[in-house]
Design an enzyme around this catalytic site. Structure first.
Site, PDB file in Angstrom:
ATOM      1  N   ARG A   6       7.692 -11.210   5.044  1.00 36.50           N
ATOM      2  CA  ARG A   6       6.939 -11.258   6.298  1.00 36.50           C
ATOM      3  C   ARG A   6       7.618 -12.197   7.307  1.00 36.50           C
ATOM      4  O   ARG A   6       7.888 -13.265   6.949  1.00 36.50           O
ATOM      5  CB  ARG A   6       5.596 -11.287   6.425  1.00 36.50           C
ATOM      6  CG  ARG A   6       4.872 -10.304   5.465  1.00 36.50           C
ATOM      7  CD  ARG A   6       3.467 -10.384   5.627  1.00 36.50           C
ATOM      8  NE  ARG A   6       2.463  -9.419   4.894  1.00 36.50           N
ATOM      9  CZ  ARG A   6       1.385  -9.390   4.515  1.00 36.50           C
ATOM     10  NH1 ARG A   6       0.599 -10.043   5.007  1.00 36.50           N
ATOM     11  NH2 ARG A   6       1.081  -8.257   3.804  1.00 36.50           N
ATOM     12  N   LYS A   9     -13.011  -4.852   6.468  1.00 35.58           N
ATOM     13  CA  LYS A   9     -12.659  -5.577   5.294  1.00 35.58           C
ATOM     14  C   LYS A   9     -13.704  -6.874   4.896  1.00 35.58           C
ATOM     15  O   LYS A   9     -14.530  -7.103   5.905  1.00 35.58           O
ATOM     16  CB  LYS A   9     -11.503  -6.367   5.248  1.00 35.58           C
ATOM     17  CG  LYS A   9     -10.562  -6.146   6.446  1.00 35.58           C
ATOM     18  CD  LYS A   9      -9.153  -7.082   6.204  1.00 35.58           C
ATOM     19  CE  LYS A   9      -9.160  -8.090   7.553  1.00 35.58           C
ATOM     20  NZ  LYS A   9      -8.281  -9.252   7.200  1.00 35.58           N
ATOM     21  N   GLN A  28       1.502 -11.484  -3.565  1.00 37.22           N
ATOM     22  CA  GLN A  28       0.171 -11.174  -3.585  1.00 37.22           C
ATOM     23  C   GLN A  28      -0.211 -10.672  -4.976  1.00 37.22           C
ATOM     24  O   GLN A  28       0.516  -9.985  -5.576  1.00 37.22           O
ATOM     25  CB  GLN A  28       0.185 -10.115  -2.808  1.00 37.22           C
ATOM     26  CG  GLN A  28      -0.402 -10.352  -1.273  1.00 37.22           C
ATOM     27  CD  GLN A  28      -0.756  -9.094  -0.410  1.00 37.22           C
ATOM     28  OE1 GLN A  28      -0.650  -7.937  -0.926  1.00 37.22           O
ATOM     29  NE2 GLN A  28      -1.086  -9.122   0.774  1.00 37.22           N
ATOM     30  N   CYS A  56       0.929  -1.315   0.004  1.00 35.94           N
ATOM     31  CA  CYS A  56      -0.089   0.094   0.142  1.00 35.94           C
ATOM     32  C   CYS A  56       0.783   1.317  -0.052  1.00 35.94           C
ATOM     33  O   CYS A  56       0.629   1.942  -0.876  1.00 35.94           O
ATOM     34  CB  CYS A  56      -1.158   0.030   1.182  1.00 35.94           C
ATOM     35  SG  CYS A  56      -0.927  -1.250   2.214  1.00 35.94           S
ATOM     36  N   HIS A  81      -4.402  -1.514  -5.473  1.00 34.98           N
ATOM     37  CA  HIS A  81      -5.225  -0.510  -4.663  1.00 34.98           C
ATOM     38  C   HIS A  81      -5.892   0.672  -5.695  1.00 34.98           C
ATOM     39  O   HIS A  81      -5.371   0.792  -6.719  1.00 34.98           O
ATOM     40  CB  HIS A  81      -3.837   0.199  -3.905  1.00 34.98           C
ATOM     41  CG  HIS A  81      -3.196  -0.640  -2.908  1.00 34.98           C
ATOM     42  ND1 HIS A  81      -2.050  -1.304  -3.198  1.00 34.98           N
ATOM     43  CD2 HIS A  81      -3.630  -0.920  -1.666  1.00 34.98           C
ATOM     44  CE1 HIS A  81      -1.860  -2.226  -2.132  1.00 34.98           C
ATOM     45  NE2 HIS A  81      -2.838  -1.623  -1.227  1.00 34.98           N
ATOM     46  N   ASP A 125      -2.060  -8.270  -5.574  1.00 37.56           N
ATOM     47  CA  ASP A 125      -2.748  -7.002  -4.846  1.00 37.56           C
ATOM     48  C   ASP A 125      -3.045  -5.872  -5.670  1.00 37.56           C
ATOM     49  O   ASP A 125      -2.890  -5.833  -6.910  1.00 37.56           O
ATOM     50  CB  ASP A 125      -1.292  -6.364  -4.160  1.00 37.56           C
ATOM     51  CG  ASP A 125      -1.894  -5.742  -2.797  1.00 37.56           C
ATOM     52  OD1 ASP A 125      -2.975  -5.633  -2.776  1.00 37.56           O
ATOM     53  OD2 ASP A 125      -1.068  -5.128  -2.068  1.00 37.56           O
ATOM     54  N   HIS A 173      -8.229  -1.586  -1.095  1.00 36.85           N
ATOM     55  CA  HIS A 173      -7.190  -2.445  -1.019  1.00 36.85           C
ATOM     56  C   HIS A 173      -7.936  -3.905  -1.382  1.00 36.85           C
ATOM     57  O   HIS A 173      -9.047  -4.415  -0.769  1.00 36.85           O
ATOM     58  CB  HIS A 173      -6.440  -2.886   0.421  1.00 36.85           C
ATOM     59  CG  HIS A 173      -5.981  -1.622   0.863  1.00 36.85           C
ATOM     60  ND1 HIS A 173      -4.603  -1.740   1.225  1.00 36.85           N
ATOM     61  CD2 HIS A 173      -6.498  -0.631   1.479  1.00 36.85           C
ATOM     62  CE1 HIS A 173      -4.437  -0.574   1.990  1.00 36.85           C
ATOM     63  NE2 HIS A 173      -5.639   0.154   1.817  1.00 36.85           N
TER      64      HIS A 173
END
Length: 597
Positions: free
Chosen positions: A322, A428, A340, A292, A344, A342, A474
């Site tokens: 992570r 979420k 991911q 993000c 945004h 991902d 997200h």
RNA sequence: GCCGACGUGGCUCAGCGGUAGAGCAGCGGUUUCGUAAACCGCAGGCCGUCGGUUCGAAUCCGACCGUCGGCUCCA
């Protein structure tokens, strides 16, 4: 025993466990276990012992931890108590009496439970023989009803699920009405273990782990595994492009300061890999654990935005790192290097609902392509605990939550709510699925963020020429490639559909003299875009068919004298057997049909 | 990270105080075969690592590392 399951939340139990007969049976079996442990280990302190899906558990505070070696003795005692056929009777007490009773019996956990019961609760105990437990019930009439059970495993579990508390010994078991049901369940467990993606990943040559050489939680993908990854990612990229998403790329290292500004540093510092120093420049970097802040930076630096530019959708296939705690790592479903899918989405408040709908349709299309139906949607909200991580801004949370609910309702999505499961910056909608062993994992997610864009200074100019802060959604489709692949392997039991199979077709020339023809056919199919291998090993045809079947290759093409002469191949579909001789043109047509199915 | 179990050739596993075994895979040969395992031979392991007990340790004890089942966590 206090049964806080369905509404308790404390236990993290699923709300869908029904209060049916099976539930009652398992609940009583938990009591039976507790009584047996009490008889075998005098001085045991009881915590809680609820029924759960497929069984029950009980948490004990014991002088020594139990191991599975203790099970035969405990089970024998349980059967013995069952044979006593003790009536199970409910006894109600007022708070003071109940408290005194538990204190007298040296049961501090029960005392704590009683103290936390709401004022108006009817406090009840269930007694069987000379053994009794704090419990709301209900139970079977007597211990004689309890016959078909088995203890399965032990585990450490923190009292009240808090790692600051003492660790108790938890015993898991299962219980059923009949021996057949019990055996059937144990057989299902066996079968589930056979489709464990860690086992299949090894057997099918998809990936390995090298904890001693490369590191824990970092999967290494072999050619076949990487082929599947590549297919998965290309597919999602194609769909995203079709839905108006743009792809970006933002690297693997990020200055630590950025995470201090976004708020991630405060919340997730311990779950990041340790910092890296650029000593010369005096800069501290982190391995990127989420995208993000990078995407918001990209938004900020790519020119001042007009409301006409919104919504702007930045997608990225990003490998993140992570530092998951060692005990949490698990095959592909919980890793330290994760990719991911991902995105945004920068949009105005008015666009939230339609953007959510778009993301939702995209997710549903993708999950359907994978044949994925076994998932449920969780609306993850914050809790009102002042110590929790959630950013305090009631107005924005209320707005975000309302937007999410509206979007879910407008799209007719069925969901359940979970307090305390939100991200620190907003609520979420999470898509949860289960692995072969029934463990639930998050895959897709859509999150509303009213917090970070402001923190990182994202802006756009509205139709009145005023500066505004965009809202960010997200969103992840398959979540992480690694986890989704792990879950897919288990769902398919390793047998990928034709479009996703790393090797779609193995060619088996019957004798050496057919090799040249096999390679010619393979070249033709490869030219048409299909993934083929020739198995020219000096093994009998039956052996090579067997190996291809075990490797879950969807199609085998077998060719001998007849085929060379007629310019055909004999097509065999995995699990179905011989489909007969076909010409190459027919094979290409069939393959195309299977690929697009 | 915490509790428990486990750690023997590439894989699956036996051996559990007296000089390391099997099957599969691999390699060499024979066989050239029509829809789920041909035959013969060869090679391959400091028994996770470090330390201790013992005349002697894969086997017993301890620590560490790792894996597994849970707990906690999950941007």
């Amino acid at each position: 025993m206090l049964l806080t399951c369905p509404d308790g939340g404390v236990l993290g139990l699923d709300e869908q466990i029904p209060q049916d007969d099976l539930y009652r049976l398992r609940h009583s079996t938990a009591h039976l276990l507790a009584q047996a442990v009490g008889e075998l280990f005098p001085g045991v302190k009881y915590a809680i012992g609820p029924p759960i899906e497929d069984g029950f558990y009980y948490d004990f505070d014991l002088p020594r931890p139990l191991s599975e070696e203790d099970f035969p003795a405990i089970e024998a005692r349980m059967h013995e108590i069952a044979r006593r056929d003790l009536p199970i009777v409910r006894e109600e007490m007022d708070r003071a009496t109940a408290r005194a009773f538990c204190e007298r019996n040296n049961q501090p956990y029960k005392v704590e439970l009683i103290d936390d019961l709401p004022e108006d609760t009817v406090i009840s105990f269930y007694r069987q023989g000379d053994w009794s437990d704090l419990c709301r019930g209900p139970h079977v009439p007597s211990t004689g009803y309890l016959k078909h059970f088995k203890l399965l495993s032990t585990a450490g579990a923190y009292w009240r699920g808090d790692e600051k508390n003492r660790m108790l010994t938890r015993v898991y078991g299962t219980a059923w009405f009949t021996q057949e049901e019990l055996e059937d369940y144990l057989r299902r467990l066996e079968e589930a273990r056979a489709r464990d993606h860690r086992k299949l990943g090894k057997e099918l040559g998809l990936f390995v782990f090298a904890p001693e050489q490369v590191g824990s939680g970092i999967p290494l993908f072999l050619p076949k595994g990487e082929m599947v990854r590549h297919l998965m990612e290309s597919y999602v990229r194609e769909v995203q492009t079709r839905y108006g998403y743009q792809h970006v790329w933002t690297g693997h290292l990020v200055r630590e300061d950025l995470y201090k500004r976004s708020g991630h540093y405060d919340n997730y510092r311990d779950a990041m890999f340790p910092p890296m120093q650029d000593v010369d420049a005096g800069i501290t970097y982190r391995l990127k654990p989420m995208n993000c802040p990078s995407h918001m930076t990209l938004y900020n630096l790519s020119g001042l935005k007009s409301y006409r530019d919104l919504p702007l959708r930045y997608a990225e296939f990003a490998t993140l790192y992570r530092y998951e705690k060692s005990g949490e790592l698990s095959g592909l479903t919980r890793v330290r290097a994760l990719t991911q899918d991902d995105c945004h989405i920068f949009c105005t408040e008015a666009q939230i609902e339609s953007e959510f709908g778009l993301a939702l349709r995209l997710i549903q299309e993708v999950l359907q392509r994978y044949g994925f139906t076994d998932y449920r949607v969780r609306l993850s909200l914050r809790d009102d605990n002042p110590d929790s991580k959630f950013v305090r801004d009631d107005e924005k949370w209320a707005k975000a939550e309302q937007a999410l609910r509206n979007a879910l309702d407008a799209n007719g999505v069925e969901y359940f709510e979970a307090r305390g499961e939100a991200a620190f910056y907003g609520p979420k909608a999470d898509f949860l699925t289960r692995d072969a062993l029934g463990r639930e994992w998050q895959i897709s997610t859509i999150q509303v963020d009213f917090i970070q864009p402001a923190r990182l200074g994202c802006k756009y100019i509205d139709e009145h020429g005023q500066e505004q802060t965009p809202v960010v959604l997200h969103r992840a489709v398959t979540g992480t490639t690694e986890r989704f692949l792990g879950v897919l392997i288990e769902q398919y039991a390793g047998a990928f559909p034709f479009w996703l199979a790393p090797v779609q077709c193995v060619l088996i020339p019957i004798a050496d003299r057919h090799h040249a023809y096999a390679h010619q056919v393979a070249a033709h199919l490869q030219g048409a875009g299909f993934r083929c291998e020739v198995d020219g090993r000096n093994e009998k045809m039956g052996k090579r068919i067997r190996d291809a079947e075990l490797q879950k290759v969807p199609v085998m093409l077998i060719m001998g004298d007849r085929d060379v002469e007629n310019q055909t191949v004999s097509v065999r579909r995995r699990g179905e057997g011989d489909l007969g001789a076909k010409t190459l043109a027919e094979v290409v047509a069939l393959f195309t049909q299977w690929r697009d199915a």
